[in-house]
Design a protein around this motif. Structure first.
Motif, PDB file in Angstrom:
ATOM      1  N   ASP A 246      -4.621   2.004  -1.781  1.00 47.77           N
ATOM      2  CA  ASP A 246      -4.816   3.410  -1.415  1.00 47.77           C
ATOM      3  C   ASP A 246      -5.351   3.496   0.017  1.00 47.77           C
ATOM      4  O   ASP A 246      -6.543   3.339   0.269  1.00 47.77           O
ATOM      5  CB  ASP A 246      -5.795   4.073  -2.386  1.00 47.77           C
TER       6      ASP A 246
ATOM      7  N   ALA B 217       4.239   7.669  -1.675  1.00 44.12           N
ATOM      8  CA  ALA B 217       3.045   8.515  -1.540  1.00 44.12           C
ATOM      9  C   ALA B 217       3.375   9.993  -1.511  1.00 44.12           C
ATOM     10  O   ALA B 217       2.472  10.824  -1.402  1.00 44.12           O
ATOM     11  CB  ALA B 217       2.285   8.139  -0.264  1.00 44.12           C
TER      12      ALA B 217
ATOM     13  N   CYS C 226       0.836  -1.201   0.000  1.00 42.39           N
ATOM     14  CA  CYS C 226       0.000   0.000   0.000  1.00 42.39           C
ATOM     15  C   CYS C 226       0.871   1.251   0.000  1.00 42.39           C
ATOM     16  O   CYS C 226       2.077   1.190   0.214  1.00 42.39           O
ATOM     17  CB  CYS C 226      -0.913   0.009   1.238  1.00 42.39           C
TER      18      CYS C 226
END
Length: 978
Positions: A457, A902, A422
């Motif tokens: 996400d 991210a 993730c």
């Protein structure tokens, strides 16, 4: 030692190469079975590892013989491969492995070292007599046999080989022909030990592994030594721990401030919800514990049977080899408590303590545990328990306080979710921490679901959970629902209502909320609060604050929704009134964030828009709470035009702040369309004009900016404050277009005017920190806007001057002070980072580090700002490297790596450059630290929190003339202060 060196010869003699040619003549496998680049190199590597393994097994055999032989210490890989210390002598053994025979040249280096060691003994540098042994798996060559038989062969040196004479010392094994033979020999010795829990082969290989660790000097064997006294415990440790302790997880991540497993306290309670990682914590800690640990899972054990179980398990652990001691403890017909008493007495006689971990202790009556503790003073109990009424009983009965595991922090969560495939930035990890309480099992389960259902996400997953729109249930919901649904209806309703607040409430506030939402009186509300600790869902903060545990709040909020919209709206409205009242007397960012969410949930759009158009709320880091609601308001074609325009104004402000100019252009055009289609006032037009002017300056449109300047100036109200705001925005726009001189002169003029407005002089600021400056300012006035605008002017002045200027450094320091006074924390951190970069530019790395540790990080933590955290920490790592603290810099980078995917693309690129700088500085060194005396303004900035709690100065009371915290835009005295 290289791969081609002889592991049994510390002189580095390359013995393996002597056999390479002979071994190359052995039969070769078919080509398709041999996939190596260099077969001779492979043969050398195999010989090295075979030699090491043979040597470790030989040492394991020495350990197994040590007790019977009376050896005091077995030492590996220090002066010689193996050293056996006897009461009056030392035996030094060199282990050699060969494919065919042992030649004189193979032992020449060992004999030379023997001479040096012998001299130390003769000179009194080493105690006792010295004897020497060369142990080999290969027979001696004729030449070596002749050498051994010669008169000049040392009397104190023996050669041991498989077919040779019996070793004269019973502390050394007879060498075997090969590794397999040596392992079999060790297993035969292990089979003679009085242990039945491990197979002899298993004990052999575990001992060999322990020898390997000691050979490397790995803690706790930095001295490479095994003592005779510890050998029984060593053997027992290898047996019992593998049989009884749960295996720690393959990758263990420590929780925040997790407690030590062992202590001097007779009994401790480690409390946590199911999924908090109690057993994993214990299993990991036990691996590194200095004492043996006995583990019992008592989930299905009746209370009266607990003492018997403890007595048997601990006795087997501590005295498993002593049948006479077991006979004294496990007495026929004795009760469990009697056996615990006998066990404790025997431990005391031997000067021992036993560590006992009891898992699922909440299933045992408190009285049985108290009796067990009372009868076993030499036992140290650790009780793993879920929260509930029984903990309060144990705390009272045993006069102790339960400890908790605090869950994972954001860095650890980031590493876990990255491993699950993730992506999440710091703010996402903060949200996931709030949802799961940071409990390891729930975090991992959430990451698994996010990877499978949300494409990795984490942000989208958190949004669905918070809005209760997730389709796939989490393990957290499934596990905790069982306990939640088993509660009485009154307790469930209490938890549900209090779950709406994600901040701690005082007892009076919680009581008021329950009274209003549940239609009960104060007495009933107090009774509900008194019963709440027994549910295990409550977190207490000091003597007055309480909150439902984050992990339970998901279920509580869902229960509120299930009661229907009327009840939900009533409960939300009641909470809003409680929070508004609370903010008046005890203001905090957390409460403000909750209040904003409540405005959104209750559909109070106009108040939200007023929040969005106030710069203060952009500074406090609560924008993520406002933005979703503003997007909805701005996109509503049937909404009020004025409200929509101000919603767009707030969105454009954020677009400009974050550099999203394309989104800003679209929204500025929407604002213009609303102005043309509706009869809105001058204030709305000015908002659009200012935003358009700033947007055009960011896009480099000089003509557009000048046209807007003319338009805005023509419609500007003739009021000093409006004029100053316009002048600042004009100077800022011109600065963006490259007109530094105008920006410098205008910013300097504005600084002077704001100082006069505030009744202070520039000299007053030098050497004073923010709290001291506050004492010089006018009282009973709302100065927030003026302080913020003064800080903005200092910031613009510094930017227009550029770096490498003492004046720009001073301006940034002053800007930070006024940003703090106006509670403009986002700008405080941004300018603080600019200051750090300027200090690094002039090689003042020490001051840069001080700015981080004493100013920037305390504000980030105290204000709870998630947005700038990664940027700040990445720059901090560079500063650490320049300060020469390379390990700390590398550790910081390591903790930031899980966030990299991210990161915003620009930030990611900067981070990659920063990593390269850190590596280069470590490799080549950085520039020397500038030798300067820290200027008074900078010293005052650093001294502000020296020795003080690292938190943002709290705002205790709202002044009568200040803006009301509810966001109405009115003064407090004519709004909620009436």
């Amino acid at each position: 030692m290289t791969a081609s060196e002889d592991p049994g010869d510390n002189s580095g003699h390359n013995a393996a190469d002597h056999r390479a040619e002979d071994e190359a003549e052995r039969p070769q496998p078919p080509v398709d079975e041999l996939l190596v680049l260099d077969e001779r190199q492979l043969i050398r590597i195999e010989a090295v590892h075979r030699g090491f393994l043979y040597q470790h097994l030989f040492a394991a055999a020495c350990l197994l013989l040590a007790g019977k032989a009376g050896a005091e210490h077995i030492i590996v890989e220090r002066d010689e491969d193996i050293e056996v210390q006897l009461p009056d002598a030392r035996i030094y053994a060199q282990v050699k492995t060969r494919q065919d025979v042992l030649n004189p040249s193979d032992i020449s280096g060992a004999l030379e070292r023997f001479e040096d060691i012998r001299a130390d003994h003769q000179n009194g540098l080493r105690a006792g007599d010295a004897r020497f042994v060369i142990a080999t798996n290969a027979p001696p060559s004729p030449a070596l046999l002749k050498k051994i038989a010669a008169d000049d062969w040392p009397d104190d040196v023996e050669l041991h080989w498989p077919g040779g004479p019996e070793p004269s010392d019973n502390c050394l094994p007879r060498p075997a022909d090969n590794v397999a033979g040596m392992a079999a020999y060790c297993s035969d010795l292990a089979a003679q030990l009085p242990f039945g829990l491990l197979r002899p082969e298993t004990l052999t290989w575990k001992l060999a592994a322990m020898v390997m660790l000691a050979s490397a000097g790995t803690p706790p064997r930095e001295d490479h030594s095994f003592s005779r006294e510890e050998l029984p415990d060593l053997f027992e440790q290898l047996v019992v721990q593998m049989q009884q302790l749960p295996a720690p997880p393959p990758v263990y991540r420590a929780q925040v401030d997790e407690p030590a497993l062992l202590s001097d306290q007779p009994v401790r309670i480690i409390a946590g919800l199911s999924g908090s990682g109690k057993t994993a914590w214990m299993a990991e800690a036990a691996v590194h514990a200095a004492l043996p640990v006995t583990y019992l899972d008592v989930g299905d054990t009746p209370g009266p049977a607990l003492a018997s179980a403890v007595a048997r398990e601990v006795a087997a652990k501590m005295f498993g080899r002593s049948n006479d001691k077991l006979g004294e403890i496990l007495l026929p017909g004795a009760s469990g408590l009697d056996m615990v008493s006998a066990l404790s007495i025997k431990l005391g006689e031997d000067g021992l303590h036993a560590a006992v971990v009891i898992d699922n202790s909440h299933r045992i009556p408190a009285a049985d545990i108290e009796a067990l503790v009372a009868r076993g003073p030499n036992l140290r109990f650790v009780l793993l328990s879920q929260p509930g009424r029984h903990i309060a009983e144990l705390e009272a009965g045993l006069d102790i306080q339960a400890e908790t595991l605090n869950g994972w922090d954001e860095d650890t969560i980031a590493a876990a979710v990255q491993d699950a495939g993730c992506r999440a930035d710091f703010g996402d990890c903060e949200r996931l921490s709030r949802i799961t309480g940071g409990l390891p099992f729930y975090v991992l389960n959430a990451a698994t679901i996010a990877a499978r259902e949300y494409g990795g996400d984490i942000r989208a997953f958190c949004t669905d959970i918070e809005q209760q729109t997730n389709i796939v249930e989490t393990a957290q919901e499934i596990i905790l629902r069982r306990a939640f649904e088993g509660l009485p209806p009154v307790d469930r309703e209490t938890i549900a209502v209090l779950s709406l607040a994600d901040v701690a409430l005082s007892r009076d506030e919680a009581s008021a909320l329950l009274q209003a939402a549940c239609d009960i009186d104060a007495k009933a509300a107090t009774a509900r609060l008194r019963a709440l600790p027994a549910t295990g869902a409550l977190e207490l903060f000091g003597n007055s604050g309480l909150k439902i545990h984050d992990a339970v709040r998901i279920l509580g909020k869902a229960d509120v929704s299930a009661k229907g919209q009327d009840f939900e709206q009533k409960a939300l409205g009641s909470l809003q009134r409680v929070i508004v009242s609370s903010i008046r007397t005890n203001w905090s960012l957390a409460k403000l964030g909750l209040l904003i969410r409540l405005f959104g949930l209750l559909g109070q759009a106009r108040i939200l828009v007023q929040f969005a158009t106030d710069e203060l709320f952009h500074e406090l880091g609560v924008w993520p709470e406002i933005e979703p609601y503003l997007l909805t308001i701005a996109a509503d074609p049937n909404g009020d035009a004025e409200t929509r325009l101000w919603a767009l104004d707030g969105l454009v402000f954020n677009d400009l702040r974050e550099g999203d100019y394309e989104a800003g252009r679209e929204r500025v055009d929407e604002m213009e369309s609303l102005l043309r289609a509706n009869e809105l006032g001058d204030e709305e037009w000015m908002a659009w004009g200012m935003k358009r002017m700033l947007l055009l300056s960011e896009l480099g449109d000089i003509d557009g900016v000048r046209a807007m300047l003319d338009e805005v100036s023509d419609r500007l109200p003739d009021q000093p404050e409006h004029l100053r705001v316009f002048r600042y925005n004009r100077a800022l726009a011109l600065f963006k277009l490259g007109d530094n001189d105008t920006a410098v002169s205008e910013a300097l003029a504005l600084i002077g005017e704001y100082y006069r407005e505030l009744g202070i002089r520039p000299d007053d600021v030098i050497g004073r920190n923010a709290p001291e400056l506050r004492e010089l300012l006018p009282k009973d006035e709302d100065l927030t806007d003026r302080l913020k605008h003064l800080a903005d002017s200092h910031d613009l002045f510094a930017q227009a001057l550029g770096r490498k200027s003492q004046r720009s450094t001073l301006a940034r320091i002053h800007a930070m002070k006024f940003y703090e006074l106006s509670q403009s924390y986002q700008s405080f951190v941004r300018v603080g980072l600019d200051l750090v970069e300027e200090l690094v530019w002039v090689n003042d790395f020490i001051s840069a580090r001080e700015a981080f540790e004493r100013n920037i990080f305390p504000i980030l933590q105290g204000a709870g700002l998630a947005g700038p955290v990664l940027e700040a920490r990445a720059l901090y790592a560079v500063v650490l490297a320049y300060c020469g603290d390379h390990d700390a810099a590398a550790n910081e980078v390591e903790r930031l790596l899980p966030f990299e995917d991210a990161m915003d693309p620009n930030h990611r690129a900067a981070f990659q450059e920063q990593k390269a700088i850190i590596r280069e500085v470590r490799r080549k060194g950085g520039p020397p630290q500038r030798q300067v005396v820290i200027p008074a303004p900078l010293q005052a900035l650093f001294d502000q929190r020296r020795g003080a709690p690292r938190e943002v100065e709290p705002r205790k009371k709202v002044g009568r003339n200040e803006k009301c915290p509810c966001g109405s835009g009115k003064k407090y005295k004519i709004c909620h202060g009436r």
